[in-house]
Design an enzyme around this catalytic site. Structure first.
Site, PDB file in Angstrom:
ATOM      1  N   LYS A  85      74.289 -12.708  28.740  1.00  0.00           N
ATOM      2  CA  LYS A  85      75.595 -12.067  28.570  1.00  0.00           C
ATOM      3  C   LYS A  85      75.920 -11.921  27.080  1.00  0.00           C
ATOM      4  CE  LYS A  85      77.837 -14.066  32.694  1.00  0.00           C
ATOM      5  NZ  LYS A  85      78.263 -12.835  33.383  1.00  0.00           N
ATOM      6  N   ARG A  90      75.205 -14.760  43.922  1.00  0.00           N
ATOM      7  CA  ARG A  90      74.884 -14.376  45.301  1.00  0.00           C
ATOM      8  C   ARG A  90      73.608 -15.074  45.794  1.00  0.00           C
ATOM      9  NH1 ARG A  90      74.838  -8.261  43.550  1.00  0.00           N
ATOM     10  NH2 ARG A  90      76.333  -9.248  42.142  1.00  0.00           N
TER      11      ARG A  90
END
Length: 462
Positions: free
Chosen positions: A238, A312
């Site tokens: 990120k 997820r």
């Protein structure tokens, strides 16, 4: 809680609430001195506005006038509490109950673990318990929200997977629940390969937290939480701005843990199970790579399109375990996608469900509890966006469209036997301060879920 709610006392100042329309009608019946004082202070009963009327002889507060909206909720009461000076108060509104008490209590919430005590700090206004408040319920919800907020607000250096597990262990001990934790390479031995793959690059071992409570004969309710205690993005690193708030990436875990404490405290008639995948998504030589293929607990192979779509993956293994028991209701909570925030902003968790009746129950509960959710489509044609090139499925879509929907569709692949499943894609953070909700962590969706669960299993109507 004892700092803001108190037993009945003769010295408590009455707080009278009015809507702007009600105050306009009331003014003509007030003494001229009161109406003059209200006019001088600009009091119009705007929601959250307060006016302290002094006793001319003692100089102490004699009454408080407060503005409130046409349909007051707990945040209306929080605004009043936040505007009042230190003292003891009682509500003149005989209908005030849980919302008033909980809103007043939350107005006093501060996360000050890392601050020195302020000299001359203003005391909190105390409220006499409203007669119609269910004290046990208010305390249970207050403590649940505070627990979730405190866990999310705590920096990642002090809230790693082991720390989150200890918080769950403490909650289990207080609630009388069974507690189990699968740690490190044990995850491979017990077939949680994607939890392990996401967390293995960190020197803080990944783990699956498992809490079980209640009578096995009662309906099964399972809560699953994403516990990514810090998310660097992995090898798909990120940028600095995107990493700044990643201590909150365990917000889903914090919310389900807080919710579990309220369920246990209120002894709702369910057999509760809480599964939290607690990991840190880090960078090292053994980090998972884009293009890797993982085999999930369910047996589906998952192509890693982006290592920053890790939440997820850990949820999928936990959901597969939960689904094996076929619970009556299965709910997962996660700070899963930026796409959901673009779609519905920070306040509204995006709600997905394979059961329209369940979704409707959660939506209605959210409206009743002033904790709204927004129903999003589990649109099956978008499943093609996450079709794997070399595996059964990809963890990231091959298109910039519908990111929150495709994430929900990914999770749906791991819920096969359970007929009533809901997924909440939440922010768990307040980007600006509001009464009762300071800047920082928020237990988004907790009261909505509790209200729906309470109504379904305890049959209690608010």
């Amino acid at each position: 809680m004892t700092a803001t709610l108190t037993a009945k006392t003769p010295a408590a100042t009455p707080v009278e609430t009015y809507t702007p329309k009600q105050w306009t009608a009331r003014r003509s019946r007030e003494k001229p001195a009161v109406t003059a004082w209200a006019a001088a202070q600009g009091f119009t009963a705007k929601p959250g506005q307060v006016l302290v009327l002094p006793d001319n002889r003692s100089g102490r507060a004699a009454r408080v006038l407060a503005g409130i909206g046409e349909t007051p909720d707990l945040w209306s009461w929080a605004a009043i509490a936040q505007a009042l000076p230190e003292g003891e108060y009682r509500l003149a509104d005989s209908k005030a109950g849980d919302d008033a008490a909980l809103g007043w209590a939350l107005a006093g919430y501060r996360f000050d673990r890392y601050r020195k005590p302020a000299a001359g700090k203003k005391g909190k206004p105390k409220l006499v318990w409203p007669a119609k408040a269910n004290r046990a319920r208010v305390i249970a919800l207050y403590e649940a929200i505070v627990l979730a907020r405190d866990l999310i607000n705590t920096p990642a250096a002090d809230m790693g997977p082991a720390d989150l597990a200890e918080a769950a262990r403490a909650a289990a001990l207080i609630g009388g629940a069974q507690f189990n934790c699968i740690i490190g390479d044990e995850l491979l031995e017990q077939n949680y390969p994607m939890v392990h793959a996401v967390g293995r690059a960190s020197n803080r071992l990944p783990r699956l937290i498992d809490l079980v409570w209640g009578n096995p004969k009662h309906p099964k309710l399972t809560l699953v939480g994403k516990g990514v205690c810090f998310d660097t993005g992995g090898l798909n690193l990120k940028p600095s701005a995107g990493m700044l708030l990643m201590k909150k990436d365990m917000g889903g875990a914090a919310v389900v843990l807080g919710l579990a404490t309220a369920i246990m405290a209120m002894k709702l008639p369910v057999r509760l199970r809480v599964l939290i995948a607690a990991v840190e998504n880090s960078v090292s030589g053994n980090a998972m790579r884009p293009g890797d293929v993982l085999t999930s607990r369910k047996g589906l192979t998952v192509e890693i399109g982006n290592t920053d779509a890790e939440g997820r993956l850990v949820l999928a293994d936990a959901l597969a375990e939960a689904d094996g028991e076929k619970p009556d209701w299965l709910i997962d909570c996660a700070t899963l996608t930026g796409a959901a925030r673009v779609a519905v902003g920070p306040d509204l968790p995006a709600l997905y469900s394979n059961d329209d009746a369940m979704a409707q129950s959660l939506l209605e509960a959210g409206r009743a509890a002033a904790d709204p959710l927004w129903h999003m489509p589990l649109y099956k044609p978008y499943r093609e966006y996450i079709e794997g090139k070399v595996a059964d499925i990809s963890n990231s879509g091959d298109t910039p469209f519908a990111g929150s929907i495709t994430a929900a569709l990914f999770l749906n692949e791991f819920v096969e036997k359970t007929k009533s499943w809901a997924h909440l894609d939440m922010f768990a953070w307040m980007p600006r301060a509001r009464p009762g909700r300071p800047f920082g962590a928020e237990a988004t969706g907790l009261r909505a879920m509790f209200t729906a669960i309470e109504k379904r299993y305890a049959g209690r109507r608010r």
